[in-house]
Design a protein around this motif. Structure first.
Motif, PDB file in Angstrom:
ATOM      1  N   SER A  79     -78.143   0.822  54.786  1.00  0.00           N
ATOM      2  CA  SER A  79     -77.053   0.905  53.684  1.00  0.00           C
ATOM      3  C   SER A  79     -75.889   1.828  54.518  1.00  0.00           C
ATOM      4  CB  SER A  79     -77.155   1.637  52.483  1.00  0.00           C
ATOM      5  OG  SER A  79     -77.601   2.917  52.687  1.00  0.00           O
ATOM      6  N   ALA A  80     -76.158   2.678  55.520  1.00  0.00           N
ATOM      7  CA  ALA A  80     -75.303   3.472  56.283  1.00  0.00           C
ATOM      8  C   ALA A  80     -74.921   2.642  57.535  1.00  0.00           C
ATOM      9  CB  ALA A  80     -76.320   4.868  56.850  1.00  0.00           C
ATOM     10  N   TYR A  81     -75.460   1.701  57.950  1.00  0.00           N
ATOM     11  CA  TYR A  81     -74.965   1.034  59.121  1.00  0.00           C
ATOM     12  C   TYR A  81     -74.804  -0.403  58.681  1.00  0.00           C
ATOM     13  CZ  TYR A  81     -75.604   5.066  62.126  1.00  0.00           C
ATOM     14  OH  TYR A  81     -75.398   6.282  62.626  1.00  0.00           O
ATOM     15  N   SER A  82     -73.920  -0.671  57.771  1.00  0.00           N
ATOM     16  CA  SER A  82     -73.639  -2.053  57.209  1.00  0.00           C
ATOM     17  C   SER A  82     -72.452  -2.607  58.031  1.00  0.00           C
ATOM     18  CB  SER A  82     -73.334  -1.684  55.495  1.00  0.00           C
ATOM     19  OG  SER A  82     -72.890  -3.277  55.076  1.00  0.00           O
TER      20      SER A  82
ATOM     21  N   LEU B 135     -67.620   2.512  68.374  1.00  0.00           N
ATOM     22  CA  LEU B 135     -67.678   4.155  68.165  1.00  0.00           C
ATOM     23  C   LEU B 135     -67.859   4.641  66.786  1.00  0.00           C
ATOM     24  CD1 LEU B 135     -68.221   6.699  70.005  1.00  0.00           C
ATOM     25  CD2 LEU B 135     -65.806   6.987  69.829  1.00  0.00           C
ATOM     26  N   GLN B 136     -66.926   4.254  66.017  1.00  0.00           N
ATOM     27  CA  GLN B 136     -66.953   4.668  64.459  1.00  0.00           C
ATOM     28  C   GLN B 136     -68.168   4.123  63.758  1.00  0.00           C
ATOM     29  OE1 GLN B 136     -62.888   4.358  62.623  1.00  0.00           O
ATOM     30  NE2 GLN B 136     -62.343   3.385  64.380  1.00  0.00           N
ATOM     31  N   PHE B 137     -68.624   3.073  64.065  1.00  0.00           N
ATOM     32  CA  PHE B 137     -69.843   2.575  63.374  1.00  0.00           C
ATOM     33  C   PHE B 137     -71.019   3.342  63.603  1.00  0.00           C
ATOM     34  CE2 PHE B 137     -73.255  -0.463  63.286  1.00  0.00           C
ATOM     35  CZ  PHE B 137     -73.310  -0.957  62.053  1.00  0.00           C
ATOM     36  N   PHE B 138     -71.353   3.382  64.817  1.00  0.00           N
ATOM     37  CA  PHE B 138     -72.356   4.396  65.155  1.00  0.00           C
ATOM     38  C   PHE B 138     -72.233   5.814  64.753  1.00  0.00           C
ATOM     39  CE2 PHE B 138     -73.059   1.336  68.539  1.00  0.00           C
ATOM     40  CZ  PHE B 138     -74.493   1.018  68.546  1.00  0.00           C
ATOM     41  N   ASP B 139     -71.161   6.462  64.883  1.00  0.00           N
ATOM     42  CA  ASP B 139     -70.834   7.859  64.437  1.00  0.00           C
ATOM     43  C   ASP B 139     -70.766   7.862  62.938  1.00  0.00           C
ATOM     44  OD1 ASP B 139     -70.835  10.419  65.293  1.00  0.00           O
ATOM     45  OD2 ASP B 139     -68.650  10.450  65.557  1.00  0.00           O
TER      46      ASP B 139
ATOM     47  N   ALA C  63     -75.908  -3.864  67.057  1.00  0.00           N
ATOM     48  CA  ALA C  63     -75.012  -2.921  67.713  1.00  0.00           C
ATOM     49  C   ALA C  63     -75.836  -2.076  68.799  1.00  0.00           C
ATOM     50  CB  ALA C  63     -74.511  -2.102  66.680  1.00  0.00           C
ATOM     51  N   TYR C  64     -74.965  -1.911  69.966  1.00  0.00           N
ATOM     52  CA  TYR C  64     -75.916  -1.271  70.926  1.00  0.00           C
ATOM     53  C   TYR C  64     -74.751  -0.213  71.520  1.00  0.00           C
ATOM     54  CZ  TYR C  64     -78.112  -5.889  71.472  1.00  0.00           C
ATOM     55  OH  TYR C  64     -78.858  -6.981  71.321  1.00  0.00           O
ATOM     56  N   SER C  65     -75.402   0.837  71.847  1.00  0.00           N
ATOM     57  CA  SER C  65     -74.622   2.098  72.516  1.00  0.00           C
ATOM     58  C   SER C  65     -75.528   2.662  73.643  1.00  0.00           C
ATOM     59  CB  SER C  65     -74.688   3.390  71.461  1.00  0.00           C
ATOM     60  OG  SER C  65     -74.317   4.588  72.315  1.00  0.00           O
ATOM     61  N   LEU C  66     -74.839   2.388  74.974  1.00  0.00           N
ATOM     62  CA  LEU C  66     -75.420   2.318  76.000  1.00  0.00           C
ATOM     63  C   LEU C  66     -75.944   3.779  76.511  1.00  0.00           C
ATOM     64  CD1 LEU C  66     -73.375  -0.140  78.148  1.00  0.00           C
ATOM     65  CD2 LEU C  66     -75.719  -0.548  76.674  1.00  0.00           C
ATOM     66  N   PHE C  67     -75.113   4.906  75.808  1.00  0.00           N
ATOM     67  CA  PHE C  67     -75.461   6.203  76.367  1.00  0.00           C
ATOM     68  C   PHE C  67     -75.392   7.147  75.096  1.00  0.00           C
ATOM     69  CE2 PHE C  67     -73.464   4.115  80.160  1.00  0.00           C
ATOM     70  CZ  PHE C  67     -74.484   4.626  80.968  1.00  0.00           C
TER      71      PHE C  67
ATOM     72  N   THR D 203     -80.177   0.741  69.700  1.00  0.00           N
ATOM     73  CA  THR D 203     -79.822  -0.584  68.981  1.00  0.00           C
ATOM     74  C   THR D 203     -80.061  -0.574  67.654  1.00  0.00           C
ATOM     75  OG1 THR D 203     -80.597  -1.429  71.259  1.00  0.00           O
ATOM     76  CG2 THR D 203     -80.632  -2.941  69.295  1.00  0.00           C
ATOM     77  N   ILE D 204     -79.053  -0.952  66.998  1.00  0.00           N
ATOM     78  CA  ILE D 204     -79.132  -1.250  65.504  1.00  0.00           C
ATOM     79  C   ILE D 204     -79.402  -2.702  65.157  1.00  0.00           C
ATOM     80  CG2 ILE D 204     -78.100  -0.873  63.305  1.00  0.00           C
ATOM     81  CD1 ILE D 204     -76.838   1.751  64.610  1.00  0.00           C
ATOM     82  N   GLU D 205     -80.478  -3.073  64.589  1.00  0.00           N
ATOM     83  CA  GLU D 205     -80.372  -4.578  64.058  1.00  0.00           C
ATOM     84  C   GLU D 205     -79.702  -4.664  62.745  1.00  0.00           C
ATOM     85  OE1 GLU D 205     -84.001  -6.618  63.916  1.00  0.00           O
ATOM     86  OE2 GLU D 205     -84.748  -5.513  65.704  1.00  0.00           O
ATOM     87  N   LEU D 206     -78.708  -5.445  62.924  1.00  0.00           N
ATOM     88  CA  LEU D 206     -77.716  -5.732  61.617  1.00  0.00           C
ATOM     89  C   LEU D 206     -78.429  -7.026  60.642  1.00  0.00           C
ATOM     90  CD1 LEU D 206     -74.378  -5.681  63.552  1.00  0.00           C
ATOM     91  CD2 LEU D 206     -75.378  -3.914  62.787  1.00  0.00           C
ATOM     92  N   ASP D 207     -77.616  -6.757  59.526  1.00  0.00           N
ATOM     93  CA  ASP D 207     -78.099  -7.890  58.522  1.00  0.00           C
ATOM     94  C   ASP D 207     -77.425  -9.216  58.829  1.00  0.00           C
ATOM     95  OD1 ASP D 207     -78.951  -9.146  56.172  1.00  0.00           O
ATOM     96  OD2 ASP D 207     -77.533  -7.937  54.745  1.00  0.00           O
ATOM     97  N   THR D 208     -78.122 -10.200  59.097  1.00  0.00           N
ATOM     98  CA  THR D 208     -77.485 -11.408  59.267  1.00  0.00           C
ATOM     99  C   THR D 208     -77.452 -12.416  58.196  1.00  0.00           C
ATOM    100  OG1 THR D 208     -79.434 -12.157  60.458  1.00  0.00           O
ATOM    101  CG2 THR D 208     -77.730 -11.195  62.043  1.00  0.00           C
ATOM    102  N   THR D 209     -77.808 -11.995  56.953  1.00  0.00           N
ATOM    103  CA  THR D 209     -77.807 -12.804  55.702  1.00  0.00           C
ATOM    104  C   THR D 209     -76.387 -13.851  55.817  1.00  0.00           C
ATOM    105  OG1 THR D 209     -79.101 -11.311  54.435  1.00  0.00           O
ATOM    106  CG2 THR D 209     -78.303 -12.902  53.488  1.00  0.00           C
TER     107      THR D 209
END
Length: 390
Positions: free
Chosen positions: A50-53, A88-92, A220-224, A288-294
């Motif tokens: 829910s935090a990373y929707s 950046l905002q999505f991860f943060d 979603a990918y953050s490399l550093f 790496t964050i796996e996203l809901d692809t429904t």
């Protein structure tokens, strides 16, 4: 026999508390809470979806869930990447006022993505240079022309439409519309990529590690992530602050509570060492964050590619990160502090083939005779020390 939880840990893992407390915690705080015990780890893991929707994050730009899913379906088909401030905002889990949505699009797919934006009410805002072109203010003609390019017309020159320097960027198109709820204007920029390159190449050419984050249709990918979200640090790469656009970029992120690296002097104490040498998208150093692809429509061809590879195709891409601080030239950043230009060299090679949907970005390899006496440092993980722009 397991020990009972303390009252504090019980509080941190209680479902009635989680939804109220966790949204106010930083990435670093959430990580620390998850390490406290098994109960808090399970509580954090249950809260993260829910935090990373991604649908909720994108809806302000697309108006509703239906159009958001339409965009993500187009994203899957075209390989479009979301990057810049929105990634950046999505991860943060932050919100920056007046922040555009940046879409990095393969040149040949620019028309597809642009026509979709026009269909949901966006208006094209041409620059003075674009107005002076043969296409003038005709958005579709601009999109058709750039989509038909088979070679870059920008490579090797400085691209100075406002903020952007040439970095595998072919054209930038701005679209705007009024937000239906808040009445404010929202903007989306299509960054069309060099026809012989890929959107990932643009991201690997960014000014610092701070913005090397991107979102595909399913991950979603953050490399550093350690330097960015635990250390709140952006490590400068390539060009220094001699361009006004870079000075503005650095100042913008400093204003968002990040620091920009100055001179690296080993050793140092960041939350985690930086890994030099070969990196791959989605490796252990990547968040790496796996996203809901429904309800995201994915073509059979893309599904077959995933099944054949056993992973998202973008994970076949990588780069080489070298620590070249000892050989760098002295330069200055926006606050006139000295730092080493090119102190971290990020390099890659582009591999093209008619059978590839997009060119592959692969780690660059040096011939053995070109590897100097410091080569052992280039292929191991170790801490560095930094001064910071204030």
């Amino acid at each position: 026999m397991s020990q009972p939880l303390s009252s504090g840990l019980t509080l941190l893992s209680a479902s009635t508390i989680v939804d109220v407390l966790y949204p106010h915690l930083s990435v670093k705080d959430i990580l620390n809470v998850s390490k406290a015990c098994r109960a808090t780890r399970l509580a954090v893991n249950a809260w993260l979806p829910s935090a990373y929707s991604i649908n909720k994050h994108l809806e302000p730009f697309f108006g509703d869930l239906k159009n958001t899913l339409r965009f993500r379906s187009i994203q899957a088909e075209t390989g479009t990447l979301i990057s810049g401030s929105q990634a950046l905002q999505f991860f943060d889990r932050a919100h920056y006022l007046d922040s555009d949505l940046d879409l990095y699009v393969s040149c040949r797919h620019t028309l597809t993505v642009g026509v979709f934006l026009l269909s949901i009410g966006y208006q094209f805002e041409p620059t003075a240079r674009q107005l002076a072109s043969p296409q003038g203010s005709n958005c579709r003609e601009h999109l058709e022309e750039v989509s038909s390019r088979t070679e870059s017309v920008r490579r090797g020159s400085l691209f100075v439409d406002d903020y952007y320097e040439w970095a595998f960027i072919e054209e930038v198109y701005t679209f705007a519309k009024q937000h239906t709820t808040y009445g404010s204007q929202v903007k989306i920029q299509i960054i069309a990529v060099d026809p012989l390159s890929s959107p990932l190449a643009c991201i690997l050419h960014f000014h610092s590690t701070l913005v090397m984050n991107f979102i595909t249709h399913d991950r979603a990918y953050s490399l550093f992530p350690c330097t960015t979200f635990l250390g709140r640090v952006g490590i400068t790469l390539g060009r220094s602050g001699d361009l006004e656009s870079l000075r503005k970029a650095y100042a913008k992120y400093i204003g968002r509570n990040f620091r920009i690296s100055a001179t690296p002097i080993p050793p140092m104490n960041l939350p985690s060492p930086i890994k030099f040498g070969i990196r791959w998208i989605g490796d252990r150093q990547t968040w790496t964050i796996e996203l809901d692809t429904t309800d995201v429509a994915i073509s059979d061809e893309i599904k077959r590619n995933y099944e054949m590879l056993g992973r998202p195709p973008i994970m076949l891409n990588g780069f080489t990160l070298e620590n070249s601080w000892m050989n760098g030239a002295t330069d200055t950043n926006p606050s006139e502090w000295h730092y080493t230009q090119g102190n971290h060299l990020l390099s890659f090679e582009t591999v093209q083939s008619p059978i590839l949907r997009q060119p592959l970005i692969l780690p660059a390899h040096k011939p053995p005779e070109e590897i100097d006496d410091h080569s052992d440092r280039r292929w191991t993980s170790y801490p560095l020390a930094y001064n910071f722009v204030k």
